[in-house]
Design an enzyme around this catalytic site. Structure first.
Site, PDB file in Angstrom:
ATOM      1  N   GLU A  16      -6.422  -9.464   0.677  1.00  0.00           N
ATOM      2  CA  GLU A  16      -6.078 -10.601   1.539  1.00  0.00           C
ATOM      3  C   GLU A  16      -7.223 -11.036   2.450  1.00  0.00           C
ATOM      4  O   GLU A  16      -7.278 -12.198   2.846  1.00  0.00           O
ATOM      5  CB  GLU A  16      -4.838 -10.266   2.381  1.00  0.00           C
ATOM      6  CG  GLU A  16      -5.087  -9.496   3.694  1.00  0.00           C
ATOM      7  CD  GLU A  16      -5.691  -8.107   3.496  1.00  0.00           C
ATOM      8  OE1 GLU A  16      -5.590  -7.564   2.384  1.00  0.00           O
ATOM      9  OE2 GLU A  16      -6.289  -7.573   4.444  1.00  0.00           O
ATOM     10  N   ASP A  19      -2.905  -7.516  -1.722  1.00  0.00           N
ATOM     11  CA  ASP A  19      -3.636  -6.600  -0.833  1.00  0.00           C
ATOM     12  C   ASP A  19      -5.122  -6.984  -0.713  1.00  0.00           C
ATOM     13  O   ASP A  19      -5.831  -6.462   0.130  1.00  0.00           O
ATOM     14  CB  ASP A  19      -3.482  -5.163  -1.342  1.00  0.00           C
ATOM     15  CG  ASP A  19      -3.861  -4.129  -0.296  1.00  0.00           C
ATOM     16  OD1 ASP A  19      -4.013  -4.515   0.880  1.00  0.00           O
ATOM     17  OD2 ASP A  19      -3.986  -2.944  -0.660  1.00  0.00           O
ATOM     18  N   ARG A  50     -10.363 -11.604   1.974  1.00  0.00           N
ATOM     19  CA  ARG A  50     -11.210 -12.675   1.436  1.00  0.00           C
ATOM     20  C   ARG A  50     -10.496 -14.025   1.484  1.00  0.00           C
ATOM     21  O   ARG A  50     -11.133 -15.074   1.623  1.00  0.00           O
ATOM     22  CB  ARG A  50     -11.654 -12.308   0.005  1.00  0.00           C
ATOM     23  CG  ARG A  50     -10.538 -12.118  -0.963  1.00  0.00           C
ATOM     24  CD  ARG A  50     -10.926 -11.285  -2.183  1.00  0.00           C
ATOM     25  NE  ARG A  50     -10.997  -9.863  -1.897  1.00  0.00           N
ATOM     26  CZ  ARG A  50     -11.297  -8.923  -2.792  1.00  0.00           C
ATOM     27  NH1 ARG A  50     -11.559  -9.250  -4.042  1.00  0.00           N
ATOM     28  NH2 ARG A  50     -11.332  -7.658  -2.447  1.00  0.00           N
ATOM     29  N   LYS A  66       0.839  -1.200   0.000  1.00  0.00           N
ATOM     30  CA  LYS A  66       0.000   0.000   0.000  1.00  0.00           C
ATOM     31  C   LYS A  66       0.877   1.255   0.000  1.00  0.00           C
ATOM     32  O   LYS A  66       2.012   1.209   0.470  1.00  0.00           O
ATOM     33  CB  LYS A  66      -0.862   0.036   1.276  1.00  0.00           C
ATOM     34  CG  LYS A  66      -2.006  -0.943   1.313  1.00  0.00           C
ATOM     35  CD  LYS A  66      -2.781  -0.786   2.612  1.00  0.00           C
ATOM     36  CE  LYS A  66      -3.909  -1.795   2.713  1.00  0.00           C
ATOM     37  NZ  LYS A  66      -4.969  -1.601   1.713  1.00  0.00           N
TER      38      LYS A  66
HETATM   39  N1  BES Z   1      -8.116  -3.761   4.496  1.00  0.00           N
HETATM   40  C1  BES Z   1      -8.321  -3.316   3.177  1.00  0.00           C
HETATM   41  C2  BES Z   1      -9.631  -2.560   2.986  1.00  0.00           C
HETATM   42  C3  BES Z   1      -9.813  -1.278   3.748  1.00  0.00           C
HETATM   43  C4  BES Z   1      -9.665  -0.067   3.113  1.00  0.00           C
HETATM   44  C5  BES Z   1     -10.214  -1.296   5.059  1.00  0.00           C
HETATM   45  C6  BES Z   1      -9.877   1.104   3.796  1.00  0.00           C
HETATM   46  C7  BES Z   1     -10.432  -0.110   5.746  1.00  0.00           C
HETATM   47  C8  BES Z   1     -10.264   1.086   5.107  1.00  0.00           C
HETATM   48  C9  BES Z   1      -8.327  -4.501   2.222  1.00  0.00           C
HETATM   49  O1  BES Z   1      -7.559  -5.577   2.599  1.00  0.00           O
HETATM   50  C10 BES Z   1      -7.782  -4.010   0.943  1.00  0.00           C
HETATM   51  O2  BES Z   1      -6.642  -3.667   0.907  1.00  0.00           O
HETATM   52  N2  BES Z   1      -8.610  -4.001  -0.091  1.00  0.00           N
HETATM   53  C11 BES Z   1      -8.211  -3.554  -1.365  1.00  0.00           C
HETATM   54  C12 BES Z   1      -8.732  -4.540  -2.377  1.00  0.00           C
HETATM   55  C13 BES Z   1      -8.197  -4.345  -3.765  1.00  0.00           C
HETATM   56  C14 BES Z   1      -6.738  -4.703  -3.816  1.00  0.00           C
HETATM   57  C15 BES Z   1      -8.988  -5.201  -4.696  1.00  0.00           C
HETATM   58  C16 BES Z   1      -8.798  -2.181  -1.592  1.00  0.00           C
HETATM   59  O3  BES Z   1      -9.910  -1.941  -1.139  1.00  0.00           O
HETATM   60  O4  BES Z   1      -8.130  -1.347  -2.180  1.00  0.00           O
HETATM   61 ZN    ZN Z   2      -7.174  -5.775   4.626  1.00  0.00          ZN
HETATM   62 MN    MN Z   3      -5.551  -5.393   1.955  1.00  0.00          MN
END
Ligand code: BES
Ligand code: ZN
Ligand code: MN
Length: 490
Positions: A337, A335, A339, A265
């Site tokens: 992860e 990222d 799921r 990230k």
């Molecule tokens: N933990 C994040 C989602 C998240 C974002 C939680 C903001 C709380 C606040 C999750 O694991 C994630 O990184 N999701 C990605 C998915 C993408 C790579 C398909 C996302 O939402 O960008």
């Molecule tokens: Zn996450």
């Molecule tokens: Mn993530």
């Protein structure tokens, strides 16, 4: 655990009002009429209440707002708080009144003159919830909030009615503590240890270690944690208040920190990912509440505890891993992860417990924050009746929840060239494709709800009932759902 302010209910006794220290609160209806105890307080305070109520300041208040009288003559109390609230307010107005009292009293003792207020429990619950403070890591120790005393004509009745609310406040506080805790403190090991504390309430707690998970074939979960120094774990919590009936299963995403892994990230805001165990935290809080009030329902809570780190051993984009179910997943983005963790825990929960229903909670997608902001969690379900019951429970507890669609068209977006599925579906409908991924691990006969709580688990500005940081969203809605749909009524 941060304890909610202690609340005691006592018989109304207005003889010593002049000597009470701290804050004295009473309710004033919109028409400005004072009840018997408020009239008495007004006499002791030399008419201050009546003058305040007749002022434009009182007139301008909305229901649930408070007018503060500082250092009133005739009283030892430093503040009299006039809560503008009718005898039968809505639950949210009553809780808002309590929350306003919590804000103005700080750590001072609070005496509430109940008068004829019908929503006393909601007022006090609002005060307890908004009074939360996470002060664990400040070197200057916070002054703990003094007690709340409620004077009423029927203290025993009020006390009995408040017991369930107290259990909710405790569960919410447990969730908030877990979610607010930084990730160097709340490692997977520390998390599992804290969950073991639930056994004091009669919850059976079992910790599955990496070797156990390996044996079960939970490869997608293990792959997420394989770059971390913290060992991956699954914790199983069982509350058997309904005997051997098929339980409700609550499943939580417990990513104690989410760097994104090799699909790293960006730096800005990454510190927020300390709350990426919010689903697991909510399951813990709900289990606490249910056990604390001895719910007559069987509920199992299962959480997948992992840390998503970049490392020489971390999983790579392009890796193909096999889930416990047997389906293979091409990991396009490390990222995505959550799921991968949930799918194995969900499969295991169905395999082992054959649940009557399954609800998973996860801070799963940034896309749900774009779609619904911080007001509503995303609700996805394969069962209209269960979903409607949850939406009602959320409404009844004032927790925002909004149903989102599922459908075959979205599911197709997960098609992989080399494996049974990809772990992402692309930018469009990101929260829905995440839910579709999960649904592939739901047996047809299992009524299921997926709650994407990324927008509501923690908020930087605070809410009506929570200061900035973790909210504890979902604990009260789940408790209410269990009461309405899963509890034996006898
Ligand atoms: N933990 C994040 C989602 C998240 C974002 C939680 C903001 C709380 C606040 C999750 O694991 C994630 O990184 N999701 C990605 C998915 C993408 C790579 C398909 C996302 O939402 O960008
Ligand atoms: Zn996450
Ligand atoms: Mn993530």
């Amino acid at each position: 655990m941060t304890a909610p302010a202690s609340v005691s209910f006592v018989q109304t006794d207005l003889t010593a009002l002049a000597e009470v220290e701290g804050v004295i609160a009473c309710f004033v209806a919109a028409d400005g009429s004072l009840g018997a105890d408020a009239r008495r307080l007004n006499r002791v305070a030399k008419g201050a209440l009546k003058r305040a109520v007749a002022s434009p300041a009182f007139d301008g208040l909305d229901a649930g707002e408070v007018l503060e009288l500082g250092f009133p003559a005739g009283l030892s109390a430093s503040t009299v708080a006039l809560v503008k609230l009718d005898r039968r307010p809505s639950m949210m107005k009553a809780m808002a009144g309590g929350a306003a009292l919590a804000k103005l009293r700080g750590s001072r003792p609070l005496l509430v003159l109940a008068g004829t207020m019908r929503r006393l429990g909601d007022v006090v619950l609002g005060a307890a919830l908004r009074g939360y403070e996470f002060g664990d890591h400040k070197s200057k120790e916070a002054t703990p909030a003094a007690d709340i005393t409620v004077m009423t004509k029927a203290p025993d009745e009020a006390e009995a009615a408040f017991a369930a609310a107290r259990a909710q406040a405790e569960g919410v506080f447990l969730t908030r503590d877990l979610v607010n805790e930084p990730s160097n403190v709340l490692t997977t090991t520390e998390f599992a240890e804290r969950l073991q504390g639930l056994s004091d309430l009669g919850v059976k707690v079992e910790v599955l270690e990496e070797a156990d998970l390996e044996k079960l074939g939970m490869r997608t979960l293990l792959a997420v944690g394989q770059g971390s120094e913290s060992p991956s774990k699954v914790v199983v919590m069982e509350w058997r208040g309904g005997g051997d009936e098929a339980p409700l299963a609550l499943i939580g995403k417990g990513v104690v920190f989410d760097t994104g892994g090799i699909s790293l990230k960006p730096a800005a805001g990454m510190e927020d990912m300390t709350m990426d165990m919010g689903g697991a935290g909510t399951v813990a809080g709900a289990m606490h509440t249910l056990a604390r009030r001895k719910a007559k329902a069987s509920v199992v809570g299962l959480v997948g505890l992992v840390e998503n780190m970049p490392d020489g051993r971390a999983q790579r984009p392009g890796d193909v891993v096999k889930s416990m179910k047997g389906d293979t997943v091409e990991v396009i983005n490390t990222d995505a992860e959550g799921r991968l963790v949930l799918c194995d825990v969900m499969w295991y929960a169905q395999d082992r417990f054959e649940p009557a229903a399954m609800i998973d909670l996860a801070t799963l997608t940034g896309a749900i924050v774009i779609g619904l902001g911080h007001e509503n969690a995303g609700v996805f379900s394969n069962d209209d009746a269960l979903c409607d019951a949850f939406l009602k429970a959320a409404k009844d507890t004032g927790e925002g929840a909004w149903r989102m669609p599922l459908g075959e068209g979205y599911d197709k977006m997960l098609k992989s060239r080399v494996a049974d599925m990809k772990n992402i579906g692309g930018r469009p409908a990101g929260s829905i494709t995440a839910a579709q991924f999960l649904q592939r691990f739901v047996k047809d006969e299992t009524p299921w709800i997926h709650l994407d709580i990324a927008g509501v688990a923690s908020v930087s500005n605070g809410t009506a009932l929570a200061p900035a940081g973790a909210t504890g969203w979902g604990v009260r809605a789940l408790d209410q759902l269990v009461r309405a749909r899963f509890e034996a009524t006898d």
